[in-house]
Structures are given as C-alpha cells and as structure tokens.
Design a protein around this motif. Sequence first.
Motif, short mmCIF file in Angstrom:
data_model
loop_
_atom_site.label_atom_id
_atom_site.label_comp_id
_atom_site.label_asym_id
_atom_site.label_seq_id
_atom_site.Cartn_x
_atom_site.Cartn_y
_atom_site.Cartn_z
N PRO A 8 0.96 -1.19 0.03
CA PRO A 8 -0.21 0.42 0.36
C PRO A 8 0.82 1.56 -0.36
CG PRO A 8 -0.31 -1.54 2.10
CD PRO A 8 0.32 -2.13 1.03
N ILE A 9 2.09 1.35 0.60
CA ILE A 9 2.61 2.48 0.55
C ILE A 9 3.34 3.34 -1.25
CG2 ILE A 9 5.44 3.60 1.90
CD1 ILE A 9 3.10 3.02 3.83
N GLU A 10 3.73 2.20 -1.27
CA GLU A 10 4.27 1.90 -2.88
C GLU A 10 3.24 2.33 -3.26
OE1 GLU A 10 6.30 -1.79 -4.79
OE2 GLU A 10 7.18 -1.90 -3.24
N THR A 11 1.62 2.02 -3.29
CA THR A 11 0.85 2.89 -4.05
C THR A 11 0.48 3.73 -4.07
OG1 THR A 11 -0.41 0.82 -3.97
CG2 THR A 11 -1.48 1.75 -4.82
N ILE A 12 0.19 4.21 -2.56
CA ILE A 12 0.23 5.58 -1.96
C ILE A 12 0.84 6.91 -2.99
CG2 ILE A 12 0.11 6.97 -0.11
CD1 ILE A 12 -0.75 4.61 1.82
N ILE A 13 2.44 7.00 -3.03
CA ILE A 13 3.56 7.45 -3.52
C ILE A 13 2.87 7.49 -4.71
CG2 ILE A 13 5.95 7.52 -4.39
CD1 ILE A 13 6.37 5.65 -1.94
N LYS A 14 2.95 7.17 -5.18
CA LYS A 14 2.30 6.80 -7.15
C LYS A 14 1.02 8.06 -6.89
CE LYS A 14 4.39 2.49 -8.34
NZ LYS A 14 4.51 0.93 -8.81
N LEU A 15 0.26 7.73 -6.21
CA LEU A 15 -1.63 8.50 -6.58
C LEU A 15 -1.49 9.02 -6.49
CD1 LEU A 15 -3.04 5.83 -5.00
CD2 LEU A 15 -3.21 6.09 -7.40
N GLY A 16 -2.35 10.53 -7.26
CA GLY A 16 -2.11 11.70 -7.52
C GLY A 16 -2.86 11.76 -6.21
N LEU A 17 -3.32 13.48 -5.63
CA LEU A 17 -4.88 13.75 -4.52
C LEU A 17 -6.21 13.18 -5.26
CD1 LEU A 17 -4.25 16.56 -2.59
CD2 LEU A 17 -6.86 16.30 -3.30
N ARG A 18 -6.31 13.84 -6.24
CA ARG A 18 -7.39 12.92 -6.35
C ARG A 18 -7.74 11.09 -6.06
NH1 ARG A 18 -11.47 12.13 -5.88
NH2 ARG A 18 -13.80 12.21 -6.97
N GLU A 19 -6.97 10.74 -7.05
CA GLU A 19 -6.57 9.58 -6.45
C GLU A 19 -6.76 9.05 -4.96
OE1 GLU A 19 -5.42 11.06 -8.62
OE2 GLU A 19 -6.59 11.28 -10.05
N LEU A 20 -5.68 9.68 -4.55
CA LEU A 20 -5.36 8.36 -2.95
C LEU A 20 -6.85 8.92 -2.07
CD1 LEU A 20 -2.94 7.92 -1.13
CD2 LEU A 20 -2.30 10.75 -1.22
N LEU A 21 -7.18 9.86 -2.17
CA LEU A 21 -8.40 10.65 -1.33
C LEU A 21 -9.72 9.26 -1.66
CD1 LEU A 21 -9.72 14.26 -2.31
CD2 LEU A 21 -9.26 13.01 0.48
#
Lengths: 251, 84
Positions: A8-21
């Motif tokens: 999940p950390i790797e995924t979080i790093i790759k996401l933009g703000l909209r996608e992360l929310l």
Amino acid sequence: MADLTPDPIETIIKLGLRELLSYINLKKLSGEVLEYAKKRLRELWYKKQYGFTPSKDEATILRQISQTDLYLRLKFCLGQHWSLPLIKVGIYVSNLNKEGQDKLVQHIKDYIFQKYGIRGIRIMELGSTGIIESIIELISDLKIRKNYTREDLVREFENILFEWKEITLFVKNEHTIDDVIITIKRKMEMKKHLFFVFAFGNASKIAMSGIAKANTEGLFSQEGYLFSNKYWINKRGSEIYSWTFESVELF
Amino acid sequence: MEAEIEFLDLSPEEKILLLNVLGFSVDKEEYIYDVLLKERHICPYTKKEILFQNASILPGSTLVINTSALTISEYITDKLEKKY
C-alpha cells in the motif's frame, strides 16, 4: 508462493491527490498506513494548487475574470484597491441573466453593505447594468491619455463611486428632449469635470436627440466639455447607450 | 507564469477526510471545527462559523471559508493574484 498484493505504501506514493482520496476511502486504510496516506495527502495539497468549493463554476469564472485584460488593466491602474473583489463580482454579475443577478445580489447584499458600505452596493449596481466595464475603460484610458499616477486614478475612481448619483443621468422613456438638455446643462454648471448619460432601449432615442440638439446649439463647446459615446447590449439583452462628458480641463 | 489550479469534485466523505488532514473536523451540528484550537472555525472573511455544506478551501490555502461569490473573489484577490 510469492505475495503479489501491492504494497500500500508503494501504491500511495504513486497516486495523485484525487486518486489518493478515493483510495483511502475505498481501502478503509487504518493505523500506520492511514497516517502515511494522510501525510502524503498533505504533501500533495501543499504542492499543487488544489481547492474544493460547492460553487465550482462560480469560482472558476471569478478566477478567469481575474485574468482578463479588462480586470488586469484596472488593477494595474488602481493597485491593491479595496474594491477589487467587488469589481470581479460586478463583472461576474454583468454576465448573468436578470434572474441570476437578482438571486446573487440578494444573497450577498447584506455582507457587501456591512463590509463595504454603500460604495460596495454601487459597484454591484454598476455590474448588474453592465456599466462597470465602461468605468474600467475610462480609468485605464485616463492613465494613458493623461499619464495619471496611481494616486490620481484611485482618486478619480473613488470620486466616481462617491458622486455617482450626482454625475449620472439615466434617461427614461418619460423624459423629454428638453429634460435631457436641462439636466446636462445643470451638471456642467455644477462644474462636474466628469459625468455620464445612460439610456436603455427606446429611451436612447430621447437621449440621442437631446445630446445632438445641445451639440448643434454649441452648448458643450461653450461650457468647455467634450463627449464620447458607446453602445452595447448587456446580458439582460438590453441595449445600452452611454455618453461620457469630460471637461476640457481633464484633457 | 501563474500557478495551475484545480477545483476538485469530492464526495462528502472525501471532503471530511481532506479537512481532517488539514486540521479540521465537522461537528454534530455540521459546522467546521478547528481540531487544534478546539473550537468552531471562523471564516476569515465573513467572521462567521461555517456550515460543512457551505465550506470551501481554495487553491493555495489551508483555510476554510464560507462560500459566496464575494468571499471567493476576496480570496482570489488575497491569495492568487499578483501584487503589483
């Protein structure tokens, strides 16, 4: 067998703000991963110019107005003037239809009056009639023509707002040609160095005839005034004619 | 060159999450609550408390404001326009 679940950390790093929310809500993150995701959200928020508002369209249009030539010209003339937020709303109001204008002005009227007083309400009136654009053009024209300083321009602009009732004539259908001439004459005798005549729709014929007659009789040259005129159709669909009279001392 | 800005379309849950990240929450009566100061957040423009449904956070800021055409315009003047 290897664990193919993405970290999940790797995924979080790759996401933009909209996608992360969306990701945080969808995955129901908790504990340290949630805290990391929040930290990342903060970083993204600070990094890019994001915002949210229930009035997205309104905010977008106001932002666009703040980047138009008309507005930037006025801002260049006046600097950080108290009226700038109202001017933007005034331009915004001038682009709404009558129903939209009434609703918006009603909604913010109390706040405007409480914070900016009668001058604020006046700017809204200038906006709803579409006249505000003429005033902005006049101010920026004065800068070029007279090489006015910012202080001169601010003084001129505030004078226009302060003296608005005294320096304007709104010609109505019930007026006569002589009413127009007498009122204009009175303004010149009062030595107003700047005044405006406005007429909407059919009343423009009365205004036009009055001004033409006064001009033929030499009234303006005798009193030392020059005038320019402009015609446009506002968003309410009304034809607006405006005449700006300036004392030759101003030229 | 002026900064690129983007207004996000967010669900109420996403807005609350974002507010939470920026130090705010929403109280029982649906007002914006300042978690650090432990009191309802006051709009810097209207000087009034802010209902969640009327809250905006505009680009370039972490402050919540009451939403109206005028407060948005005041905000743009203060935060987004160049100071000549």
